[in-house]
Design a protein around this motif. Sequence first.
Motif, mmCIF file in Angstrom:
data_model
loop_
_atom_site.group_PDB
_atom_site.id
_atom_site.type_symbol
_atom_site.label_atom_id
_atom_site.label_comp_id
_atom_site.label_asym_id
_atom_site.label_seq_id
_atom_site.Cartn_x
_atom_site.Cartn_y
_atom_site.Cartn_z
ATOM 1 N N GLY A 1 0.830 -1.199 0.000
ATOM 2 C CA GLY A 1 0.000 0.000 0.000
ATOM 3 C C GLY A 1 0.864 1.248 0.000
ATOM 4 N N PRO A 2 0.280 2.409 -0.332
ATOM 5 C CA PRO A 2 1.058 3.643 -0.418
ATOM 6 C C PRO A 2 1.703 4.050 0.902
ATOM 7 N N MET A 3 1.125 3.667 2.032
ATOM 8 C CA MET A 3 1.705 4.049 3.317
ATOM 9 C C MET A 3 3.048 3.376 3.568
ATOM 10 N N TRP A 4 3.299 2.266 2.838
ATOM 11 C CA TRP A 4 4.561 1.550 3.029
ATOM 12 C C TRP A 4 5.611 1.933 2.001
ATOM 13 N N ALA A 5 5.250 2.731 0.997
ATOM 14 C CA ALA A 5 6.158 3.009 -0.117
ATOM 15 C C ALA A 5 7.467 3.632 0.350
ATOM 16 N N GLY A 6 7.405 4.546 1.308
ATOM 17 C CA GLY A 6 8.616 5.202 1.774
ATOM 18 C C GLY A 6 9.000 4.830 3.190
ATOM 19 N N ALA A 7 8.396 3.780 3.731
ATOM 20 C CA ALA A 7 8.654 3.391 5.114
ATOM 21 C C ALA A 7 9.964 2.615 5.227
ATOM 22 N N LEU A 8 10.634 2.762 6.365
ATOM 23 C CA LEU A 8 11.797 1.943 6.667
ATOM 24 C C LEU A 8 11.332 0.634 7.282
ATOM 25 N N GLY A 9 11.912 -0.475 6.832
ATOM 26 C CA GLY A 9 11.534 -1.768 7.379
ATOM 27 C C GLY A 9 12.048 -2.892 6.500
ATOM 28 N N TRP A 10 11.772 -4.104 6.923
ATOM 29 C CA TRP A 10 12.220 -5.304 6.206
ATOM 30 C C TRP A 10 11.019 -5.871 5.462
#
Length: 472
Positions: A324-333
């Motif tokens: 989803g768009p909320m994860w596009a620029g998120a830091l994570g694995w």
Amino acid sequence: MEFTELADYEISAGTLTEWLPCAAEEAWRADPRPASYIHEAHLRRSAGGRGGSGRESWLGTAFEVSGPMDTETFRRALQRWIDRHEPLRSHATLAAVDEAVGGVVRRTAPPGKVSVRFITHGRAEPATIREHLHGLFDDYTTPHLWPAYVFATLEPDPGDETSNSASSFTVFFGADHSIIDGYSIVLVSSEITALYEEERTGRTAELFPVGSYIDFGASERAGSTQLDDDHEAVRIWRRTLAECGGDAPAFPLPIGHRPARVTPQQRLSERWFDDAEATLFAERCRDAGAGFFAGALACLGQAAADLAGAERFRTVAPSHTRTGPMWAGALGWFVGLRPIDIDLSGDPDFVTLATRAARELHDTRSSARVPFDRVGELLGVPIRPRFVVSYMDVRFVPMAAQWPEWNARALRSRSYTHDVYVWLNRTPQGVNVSVRYPDNTVAAANVPRFLERTCELMHRVVDSGPWAAAAE
């Protein structure tokens, strides 16, 4: 952006500063959200190893920022970046109870509660700085302590010609894999630079909102509780393990025996295509009804047939889980894994192989959407990838066109495992290929030979068009 090791990044003589996140004990709050499957499995695999160090699991980046260093401005930019990404303010540890089934305990600090202090060292030569950075990253990037990440900056000697700018400083960042993946890494330079420029000039950074990987992991875990051993992803992996003798797919050529003494892997990094060549290769793949990665897999498979007489090409391919768009620029694995199995029989041409590869990527997509370690739980066996081929298209990452100007690189830690990893990354400048493999004479002969043949085949597609029969 080229993926390489810190040892291969050009470093000038100058003054190194460490930037260390810190938070008061009273800032931390108990957080009931669980770790993602891959995070918890990483904690268990690394527990007790070399004192919990992060030597084999950190990712990082290095990039230049134009202009002289403004210490207070840079400190504020780092604190704002930490506030932006919740995983940088959270820490999960294995529960003190039976670690075989105990889960994790998490604590999280709210925005504004993490500060950054700095320690400046005296001027040093490049070799000394590189050694210091290696030690800094190895010491700080363990998943068992917070912070599992660290920053450093290097202000070059005045007039140093190795820097892209007469007045610039280099930023180094390293983080444990539990809080960052390969795609996250390529976002770091643009975000920190934008925040620094906003603090320095008042020009709005215009960073879009991002979600928290901690929320993603909790949601992923909740959605995986109903999986059973009849799920399609479990069936795909069960079949793969059965056909590969109980293990994940192996490199198609011999890579020597595992050494008795732990030795860092060898590495290489090459530019295979410029942007025009990459575009033409993508067009050839599209004409065959396949994508760029499927075309690359076709060439990898043909190389296995040419050099090893293989009738099937097997590997493991990572796939992002940013749904989803909320994860596009998120830091994570945000990474899932899928086994790839391409039929090489019948003396196929490029179009046939690319079509088979595209079908395989489609048919195995469900296995990349399910947490890899959850599949291992259901199968009752640990699955350890032995031959991995990763593809990322990062041409449209914010400010990607500036990476050459910034001397930006993605960095990875040294590895001591007995496996082969291949990273193909398409950037605005073309296609870079990075590889790591065991440090022995057998692997040193076979891995580069296999890659050279693959590169030849990909260039043959570009220069002469798809081959009509098995390449000679």
